[in-house]
Design a protein around this motif. Structure first.
Motif, mmCIF file in Angstrom:
data_model
loop_
_atom_site.group_PDB
_atom_site.id
_atom_site.type_symbol
_atom_site.label_atom_id
_atom_site.label_comp_id
_atom_site.label_asym_id
_atom_site.label_seq_id
_atom_site.Cartn_x
_atom_site.Cartn_y
_atom_site.Cartn_z
ATOM 1 N N UNK A 159 36.479 36.675 38.850
ATOM 2 C CA UNK A 159 37.837 37.107 38.506
ATOM 3 C C UNK A 159 37.806 38.258 37.502
ATOM 4 N N UNK A 160 36.905 38.152 36.495
ATOM 5 C CA UNK A 160 36.775 39.230 35.506
ATOM 6 C C UNK A 160 36.298 40.510 36.179
ATOM 7 N N UNK A 161 35.325 40.386 37.092
ATOM 8 C CA UNK A 161 34.801 41.553 37.805
ATOM 9 C C UNK A 161 35.904 42.228 38.638
ATOM 10 N N UNK A 162 36.633 41.385 39.400
ATOM 11 C CA UNK A 162 37.728 41.932 40.221
ATOM 12 C C UNK A 162 38.819 42.531 39.333
ATOM 13 N N UNK A 163 39.088 41.849 38.223
ATOM 14 C CA UNK A 163 40.088 42.353 37.289
ATOM 15 C C UNK A 163 39.651 43.686 36.691
ATOM 16 N N UNK A 164 38.333 43.793 36.397
ATOM 17 C CA UNK A 164 37.804 45.052 35.857
ATOM 18 C C UNK A 164 37.943 46.181 36.871
ATOM 19 N N UNK A 165 37.647 45.873 38.148
ATOM 20 C CA UNK A 165 37.831 46.899 39.188
ATOM 21 C C UNK A 165 39.296 47.304 39.291
#
Length: 441
Positions: A159-165
């Motif tokens: 979720x953090x990775x997708x949120x960062x993208x």
């Protein structure tokens, strides 16, 4: 590290990590609390059931039903023990040779290298205090919680990775208008300032920036236009006296001349040089005023400054037989006396030069409005020329300008000085009737 995009991206990731981290911790402990409460409720119910059976036997004979004995058989992972005082007086077959630790509150303990949840239940029979500890092996539940924690951690990282993208995409989208503004500015040059325009249909936060840049471009464009016009005007004004000097010298050198002819030629050259000197001195004065911020202001008597200016122009007034009058009481203003005298000298000089023989100049001082009004009976200025009178080298009525001395720089100088003092000037005029100049401090 100095990139706004990079810093926004880092901030976005940090905030996402904190938010998802807090959410993950909340979800994990919520599930753990729910699981443990469910186990505690079950164990508490079982403890009460055993306590009921013990009460029926009055705590003497511990005879339990086959169902209870089966649940707590030797291989079962469910346990109970009955305590009187600090002595264990009965325990389940599943405990074998082991004993549960005697505790006062519900808790999880390590029993036979496995996690066991123990719930104590206190009751009394015939004034005798008993405690029943019901326990259950919760290894499977702990495994479930650990599995849930692992899945939740992986989900949070994803979720953090997708949120960062998503944050990177948002940052890029939000910075596009700034990038576009930067590209527009990079393409700027003196020749295309008037064509350069930044789209003002942007986010509210960027709109003031776009508007400010557009206004700056407009001002710069006007400055360059005035600069070109100024250079052209200066060139034109200097071209005439230089042409006279060249023509007179060429004529004098063609053949032998008489002494008087040489004197006339020198006088012509002198007059042209004086004219050029006047242009250069006035331009230097204008440049000095435009660039200076160090003016010596003090409280000055405006009426006295006007009277001094009139005394310096007394000869011109007498020559054209012009009558002048000063009306109204004086007032004091915080000004640079030398510069303000230059203002009134120029305004009164124009009122004299462009006045008629036997004309009038009426000066009215208004202390309430802190204003001075100079009204002459001169040739006036056409309406179409009123907006241009403050332009450098501009002179209304070219036919009359040839017979009246002047450089067309006086009113430019006046406006520059008044702007420096945050004062205003307004000119109203009617051709062949007269001109009124109002200076307000």
């Amino acid at each position: 590290m100095n990139s706004i995009k990079f810093r926004l991206f880092i901030y976005y990731c940090a905030i996402s990590f904190v938010i998802f981290g807090i959410l993950g911790v909340f979800l994990y402990f919520s599930l753990e609390d729910t699981v443990l409460k469910s186990i505690d409720n079950t164990l508490s119910t079982k403890a009460k059931a055993i306590a009921t059976l013990v009460s029926e036997d009055e705590g003497v004979n511990f005879k339990f039903s086959d169902e209870i004995l089966k649940e707590y058989s030797q291989r079962s992972k469910h346990y109970f023990q009955i305590i009187q005082g600090s002595k264990i007086i009965e325990k389940s077959q599943s405990l074998g040779n082991y004993e549960l630790p005697i505790i006062n509150t519900t808790q999880t303990v390590n029993f036979k290298n496995e996690p066991v949840r123990i719930v104590p239940f206190n009751f009394s029979i015939n004034n005798k205090q008993f405690t029943i500890e019901c326990a259950q092996d919760i290894d499977n539940q702990i495994d479930l919680l650990q599995t849930y924690l692992g899945i939740l951690s992986i989900a949070i990282v994803i979720a953090i990775f997708l949120s960062a993208l998503g944050g990177l995409f948002i940052v890029n989208t939000m910075l596009k208008p700034i990038k576009k503004i930067s590209q527009t500015i990079n393409k700027l040059s003196e020749s295309n300032l008037s064509k350069s325009h930044i789209d003002e249909n942007v986010a509210d936060e960027l709109k003031p920036l776009a508007v400010a840049f557009n206004h700056t471009f407009e001002r710069l464009d006007n400055v360059f236009i005035r600069q070109k016009q100024f250079v052209g005007d200066v060139s034109h004004e200097l071209k005439t006296p230089l042409s006279v000097i060249l023509m007179e010298t060429e004529m004098a050198l063609r053949k032998q001349r008489s002494l008087q002819e040489y004197i006339n030629t020198i006088n012509q050259i002198k007059d042209s040089a004086v004219h050029m000197k006047g242009i250069i001195e006035t331009l230097l004065k204008l440049i000095s005023i435009e660039n200076t911020k160090l003016i010596e202001k003090k409280a000055c008597n405006i009426k006295e400054i006007i009277q001094k200016s009139i005394s310096l122009l007394k000869q011109q007034l007498e020559k054209k037989r012009i009558a002048f009058s000063i009306q109204g009481n004086t007032f004091f203003a915080e000004v640079d006396e030398t510069l303000i005298m230059e203002v009134f000298l120029n305004l009164l000089d124009n009122a004299v030069k462009y006045n008629k023989e036997n004309g009038t100049i009426d000066i009215t001082i208004d202390p309430d409005k802190k204003a001075v009004e100079i009204l002459d009976s001169g040739i006036g200025i056409p309406d179409k020329d009123l907006d241009k009178v403050f332009d450098k080298f501009y002179r209304a009525d070219p036919s009359r300008a040839k017979t009246i001395e002047g450089l067309g720089l006086g009113l430019s100088l006046v406006r520059e000085i008044l702007d420096l003092h945050k004062a205003k000037i307004e000119i109203q005029s009617t051709p062949n009737i007269g001109t009124k100049a109002t200076v307000a401090f």
